[in-house]
Design an enzyme around this catalytic site. Structure first.
Site, PDB file in Angstrom:
ATOM      1  N   ASP A  91      -5.196  -2.216   5.298  1.00  0.00           N
ATOM      2  CA  ASP A  91      -4.839  -3.016   4.119  1.00  0.00           C
ATOM      3  C   ASP A  91      -6.082  -3.247   3.283  1.00  0.00           C
ATOM      4  O   ASP A  91      -7.208  -3.053   3.753  1.00  0.00           O
ATOM      5  CB  ASP A  91      -4.200  -4.355   4.532  1.00  0.00           C
ATOM      6  CG  ASP A  91      -5.145  -5.245   5.318  1.00  0.00           C
ATOM      7  OD1 ASP A  91      -5.926  -4.713   6.149  1.00  0.00           O
ATOM      8  OD2 ASP A  91      -5.116  -6.465   5.118  1.00  0.00           O
ATOM      9  N   GLU A 156      -5.756  -7.469   7.780  1.00  0.00           N
ATOM     10  CA  GLU A 156      -7.111  -8.004   7.889  1.00  0.00           C
ATOM     11  C   GLU A 156      -7.487  -8.847   6.676  1.00  0.00           C
ATOM     12  O   GLU A 156      -8.097  -9.910   6.809  1.00  0.00           O
ATOM     13  CB  GLU A 156      -8.107  -6.849   8.057  1.00  0.00           C
ATOM     14  CG  GLU A 156      -9.451  -7.273   8.663  1.00  0.00           C
ATOM     15  CD  GLU A 156     -10.510  -7.671   7.640  1.00  0.00           C
ATOM     16  OE1 GLU A 156     -11.522  -8.234   8.055  1.00  0.00           O
ATOM     17  OE2 GLU A 156     -10.315  -7.443   6.406  1.00  0.00           O
TER      18      GLU A 156
END
Lengths: 458, 458
Positions: A91, A156
């Protein structure tokens, strides 16, 4: 020709294709913090599963969580070989403000050997080096010299909410000897480093409410406590004149920097003036008694990451606002605890909120700070690998950021992490025009291949 | 039967037709802030010209400006009579949010003696009373007892950009002895008041820039002066513990409230506890030594109307922002000057901005504060007129808002204004379901007729 030589040659020969594949990965806007991009995050996980399967990771799969999927997969060479667990995240940060990008964040472009895109460095680019290192082994030696496991998450940048639970419920599948993570930076261009210290974090959001609706500042101004003013006063009071944080008890559990560490840190080739110039400020501002490097890596901080209230459009609106809000993050060092710091913060705020104002306090997320043993076999193998690639021994450094998963692997699986990063502080990783030098992408793959070799040799 | 008696009787006899005509006027959506309604604004101006001509104002015309037309016209009875300049505005606020209206904003309806429509009170309804008062005179006495001039603008709700220039270039045509404006409110139902004080304004926008781009709060946090913190410290420092404004020189030109004014203000039926409850706060906050009513109407203020910086979306983003901004308005009282206050503010800020931060300062707009002589002949005439209509003497009040045109008439033409308003704070003038009681419409015409009579008698 040795296995490592063949693997390195394969990497060199296939660099252009590797980069082309990375560009495909970067095109998918996997913004984990924004629910509008949920489908694209899932699409990225699926892309990685397909890619891993193509490399020979037959058990690769994207496992659903309450948040975004976690991609796992493994290559078992031989149970007697050491096992390396590779962690990365697919991400990315939101790209705002968009108008400051010189090319669109999800349309990667290469200029003078540098790849520009959101995620180019953090962390798609660095994560992808580990996949390509595996390919080098598979296409030359047939297998890597170590057992490899992958755990690639998609949350994250939004706090890794699903990861700790996932690690806990997959202890067996994730069992390994060491974790390797490339999500950090070189000390400077051409100067490798291994990170052994990470700051933790307590991230909170606060909202102050004054009147129960927006009021006309002419009719009411002069007799109402404006919540923006109340918020400003609270934020202004969070640091003293020595730029120390004033929250009661904040420093109580801070492990002081050892003399040894401070000596090593002051020996690093760090130019504080150039550092300030590089980000466009005339002067740095640190906690009294600490250098820029100490303050930005090894001391706790408090920063307001966002503030908003009232009318923020063009022109003038004479509103006396009902609400004002702020996002505030505190970077923590061992042995501060994220939840305890949130409690101290809330207590400090509640003791100071004026009678006419109401406080909403919410802890958004937390991360434990970490210090890693610098004397392990894995650290030695990583150090040797980096020395071979860069023709100089790496520095051992502490960094100011947080990689909460390092703490999770330590606390939940008992595993140390080797943080072997190839970014640069100038890569603009949470800013417009994020980029990653293709030289470093190639060097990273080389270093990973050499690390595998040395770590397997024990 | 005296002239006034005949005029009042005519008004009473023709109320239904007056209201029907007002409804025609209210049907035209003269929304001045939205260019899509530009034709309807012009159509409204033309409607007024036709109507004025029908009343006998032969020179009535709609004069083009860079914005919307200004309607003017005059009735000269005799050069020895005093001349009253009537100001009103025929434009209206946008009606959004439409779904909260119980009947469409431009399809007026009467329910239980109350007329519902956008503009019913602000200001078409109140402005129209002056036209109908003229009709009463013309149809009974043949002329009013005073010379009358009209200036009806179509940009009040969008900032009156054309008006000051128009006044300056039409000094002669607009020459008069006093201005009368009905665009304000009764003190409470059945309790008349005359506003003699209006606050002015200095509206500024400031932006602080720290680093030249958004930074990662992990990598840089601890050594960079965060511009949100710098902004918070500045805003927090703008008031002292007694909630006095700390900008050097800010109060230098403030004319103190006279003992007489303070006594009159404390005698007003004002409940500070109910006032705080009504806006949902537990306590008011005023400049030390001043009551809520004094502080919100007759003392200068400083309010942050908006603040923004860093990441303000959902969730967490660990940005150390490059910029932080605020909109700040200061309500002024005589004899503060808007431009001078802006200069004092800028100087105060520049003296306090930290070395590592850059300040951009911009004055958005300014308005002069006004105090009107309560002892004039016009005030005496208005007071007597209201006392006759409401069977009680009006309160003389100061209000916290600004009506820039009052300052313009004072500074450009040397004219005082009589603010004789018949609205109520509950008329929802900038909100859905704006309305105006037909009793107040009739009372307003009566009061205007009586004012003309008393003012002519001198």
């Amino acid at each position: 020709m040795s296995s490592i030589t063949r693997a390195l040659a394969y990497s060199q020969a296939n660099q252009n294709r590797f980069v082309a594949e990375l560009i495909d990965l970067l095109r998918i806007p996997s913004i984990s913090t924004d629910p509008a991009y949920s489908d694209q995050v899932t699409q990225t996980a699926d892309w990685l599963v397909d890619h891993l399967k193509g490399l020979g990771v037959e058990d690769a799969e994207a496992i659903r969580t309450k948040g975004h999927p976690i991609v796992v997969g493994s290559i078992t060479v031989d149970p007697v070989c050491p096992t390396v667990l590779v962690y990365g995240h697919y991400d990315v940060q939101p790209p705002d403000p968009l108008d400051l990008w010189t090319s669109p964040p999800f349309e990667p472009v290469i200029q003078e050997g540098v790849l520009y895109a959101r995620g180019a460095c953090d962390d798609k680019g660095q994560m992808f080096m580990h996949l390509k290192a595996l390919e080098c082994w598979m296409q030359t030696a047939g297998t890597p010299p170590v057992n490899l496991k992958f755990i690639l998450e998609g949350e994250e940048e939004s706090g890794s909410a699903s990861l700790p639970g996932f690690i806990e419920s997959h202890r067996e599948e994730l069992s390994a000897d060491v974790v390797v993570i490339s999500d950090s930076s070189l000390f400077a261009p051409g100067i490798p480093s291994i990170t052994y210290g990470l700051r933790g974090m307590t991230y909170v959001e606060i909202t102050l409410t004054g009147p129960d609706r927006d009021l006309h500042s002419g009719t009411y101004g002069g007799a109402i406590h404006n919540p923006i003013h109340a918020l400003a006063a609270l934020i202004a009071g969070m640091h003293d004149e020595g730029h120390r944080i004033t929250i009661d008890g904040f420093y109580d559990r801070v492990r002081p920097l050892s003399d040894d560490e401070r000596r090593a840190m002051s020996a690093l080739p760090f130019d504080a003036v150039a550092w300030a110039q590089e980000v466009g400020v005339r002067a740095s501002l640190t906690e009294s008694g600490y250098s820029v490097l100490e303050a930005s890596t090894s001391r706790p901080t408090l920063d307001c990451n966002g503030i908003w209230g009232g009318y923020i459009g063009d022109g003038a609106k004479t509103v006396l606002p009902s609400k004002a809000s702020a996002k505030i993050s505190m970077r923590l060092v061992p042995d501060q605890d994220p939840n305890e710091i949130a409690e101290l913060m809330e207590a400090w705020l509640r003791a100071r909120v004026p009678e006419s104002i109401q406080l909403e306090f919410r802890m958004v997320h937390g991360a434990q700070p970490v210090l890693i043993d610098r004397q392990s076999d894995a650290m030695a193998a990583a150090s040797r690998a980096l020395e071979e690639v860069y023709a100089r021994a790496p520095y051992f450094t502490r960094i100011g950021g947080s990689i909460p998963v390092v703490a999770d692997f330590k606390h939940l699986l008992g595993l140390d992490s080797v943080l072997m990063g190839f970014g640069l502080d100038s890569d603009a990783i949470h800013s417009p025009n994020e980029h990653f030098g293709l030289d470093r992408f190639a060097e990273g793959i080389d270093a990973i291949l050499r690390f595998h070799t040395h770590y397997a040799a024990g």
